[in-house]
Write a protein that holds these residues in place. Sequence first.
Motif, PDB file in Angstrom:
ATOM      1  N   LEU B  63      -4.672 -77.000 -14.396  1.00 23.56           N
ATOM      2  CA  LEU B  63      -3.205 -76.370 -14.682  1.00 23.56           C
ATOM      3  C   LEU B  63      -2.537 -76.786 -15.153  1.00 23.56           C
ATOM      4  CD1 LEU B  63      -1.576 -73.650 -12.753  1.00 23.56           C
ATOM      5  CD2 LEU B  63      -1.735 -75.641 -10.741  1.00 23.56           C
ATOM      6  N   LYS B  65      -2.415 -79.231 -17.648  1.00 26.18           N
ATOM      7  CA  LYS B  65      -2.307 -79.168 -18.930  1.00 26.18           C
ATOM      8  C   LYS B  65      -1.365 -77.906 -19.660  1.00 26.18           C
ATOM      9  CE  LYS B  65      -5.433 -82.817 -20.517  1.00 26.18           C
ATOM     10  NZ  LYS B  65      -6.760 -83.076 -20.991  1.00 26.18           N
ATOM     11  N   VAL B  66      -2.523 -77.251 -18.741  1.00 27.52           N
ATOM     12  CA  VAL B  66      -1.708 -75.278 -19.863  1.00 27.52           C
ATOM     13  C   VAL B  66       0.005 -75.575 -19.112  1.00 27.52           C
ATOM     14  CG1 VAL B  66      -2.100 -72.730 -19.121  1.00 27.52           C
ATOM     15  CG2 VAL B  66      -4.186 -74.546 -18.981  1.00 27.52           C
ATOM     16  N   SER B  67       0.622 -75.753 -17.886  1.00 27.53           N
ATOM     17  CA  SER B  67       1.468 -75.940 -18.129  1.00 27.53           C
ATOM     18  C   SER B  67       2.477 -76.947 -18.270  1.00 27.53           C
ATOM     19  CB  SER B  67       2.485 -76.458 -16.296  1.00 27.53           C
ATOM     20  OG  SER B  67       1.478 -75.383 -15.646  1.00 27.53           O
ATOM     21  N   ALA B  68       2.064 -78.110 -18.892  1.00 27.62           N
ATOM     22  CA  ALA B  68       2.682 -79.334 -19.559  1.00 27.62           C
ATOM     23  C   ALA B  68       3.193 -79.426 -21.126  1.00 27.62           C
ATOM     24  CB  ALA B  68       2.406 -80.233 -18.778  1.00 27.62           C
ATOM     25  N   SER B  69       1.737 -78.608 -21.782  1.00 33.33           N
ATOM     26  CA  SER B  69       2.249 -78.643 -22.798  1.00 33.33           C
ATOM     27  C   SER B  69       1.715 -77.108 -23.803  1.00 33.33           C
ATOM     28  CB  SER B  69       1.277 -79.872 -23.255  1.00 33.33           C
ATOM     29  OG  SER B  69      -0.410 -79.647 -23.705  1.00 33.33           O
ATOM     30  N   PRO B  70       2.500 -76.910 -24.152  1.00 33.83           N
ATOM     31  CA  PRO B  70       2.249 -75.000 -24.592  1.00 33.83           C
ATOM     32  C   PRO B  70       1.821 -75.695 -26.214  1.00 33.83           C
ATOM     33  CG  PRO B  70       4.239 -75.407 -24.665  1.00 33.83           C
ATOM     34  CD  PRO B  70       3.952 -76.148 -23.923  1.00 33.83           C
TER      35      PRO B  70
END
Lengths: 172, 322
Positions: B63, B65-70
């Motif tokens: 979660l 990783k997905v939220s932090a760095s598109p």
Amino acid sequence: MEGTVEQAKSGDRQALASLVSEHYARVYRFCARRVGPELAQDAAQETFLTMQKAIRRYESKSAFPTWLLGIAHNHCRNISRKRRMDPAPLDNWFEHNEPSHNPSDPIVNREALRCALAELSPEHREVVLLHEIEGLRYLEIAEILGIPEGTVKSRLHHAFLNLRTNLVGGMV
Amino acid sequence: MSYREDLKAYLDGELPVARATEIAHALETDASLRREYEQLQSICSAVQAGAKEISIEGYELTLSKVSASPRHSLFSKAGRNLALGGVLSIIIAAVWAWNAGTPIAWTFAPEEGATKSVPTASAPEGEAQSKSASPIFAEKKDSRRYTQQETVTNVAPGYVPSVEEVVINVDDLENGENSVRATGQMQAAAVQSVVKRGNERVVTLRVDKTKADTLVRDLRNLVFVPSPAKERAAYANPGANMEVERHAGRMGPGSGLGAPVPDAVKADGPKMGAPKALSKSAGSTRLSDATTKREKKPAETKTIVVVLRVIPKAPAAAKTGH
């Protein structure tokens, strides 16, 4: 969920997080049953990162969970190829029970079933896993594996025919 | 299609309504089909009951990783390949430019004190380079090259020539050659080559280094005309030494036998003049450098070049005038 997907396609991070929250457990189990718990976390993470990149190309031709499991299937398949593993090892998704002292315990039948499952071809075992364990319908299995729906039906029929043949007298 | 083939699909609820109705009716009437259906049900239940329990892990990490760095399209696989190709192109272009701009002499920089040979104005530079690079036997094809005057400087200190030349004036070339051969045999010298050229004959002998002085002395005593003073002066001249050195590079041990003797080797005559300017030819520099390195090695044998020359007779009119 369609609204969340549309928001995620427009770049809404909150919507992306919602999709992860909603589907992570299913995707993780799907991966764990294919590549094992050690690699499942990486596979699931890659699945959602791929989802994040490719969600703009999602056209709702299939259900979103099916599309997501298709991505997970590709990642797991690549991992299996790299490590030269069975695409869906039985140990990853079927219980391996130790011998029981209780003669009335149905564990004998389970062991027989395990042996029968092990004798199936990988293709047959895969559709059994997807249908009986993952609970996917024929059409969803066909979309994930990229094969016709009739092939899924045929494979399941023959898989259970083999299982029944092997288990007659043991379990039934 | 038989009912049995659709039994599993019927159990899974995957059949169309009409087909499902047919099978339902068949199950009511066919006991064996019904028993088979019940067996399939049991197997399905057993498979589902045997599914492993899996505990979920890594949710928070995923979660975050997905939220932090598109991920942007710039860093897609195609973008990465494009960037990699660009970097490789730049590297290749840089290497090519570096090689193109680097003089050859940089790689083959001559050592301090090394000899250098230069073609004179009578021979084009390209021709001189090809001469330097060509094998020794190729020189036979063009005797004009032997007439090119070559000048060398910077003779390595302590250089000892392994070639010595003796010029003998004779009346008859055949007799002179026979005398040279006989004299050489006395010192166990080997005749390497005999080159006939106009009113000259050049006999090249190879003799053990310890016997070389004796042989030279015998040769000079062979006929009545000693080596001219020019010859001695030429050997005393560093430039002349270098001419001999270059010749020895061709005729020395391991360089092949039987090669013709260039005129430049001769110590007499106007060809052994003052040194001329050095050439910037990289090819010549390399050859001279390599030659010098070879010559610095101690020679076990020595080459004696005997030039037999017919003395032109005085005109009869002059005699009668006296």
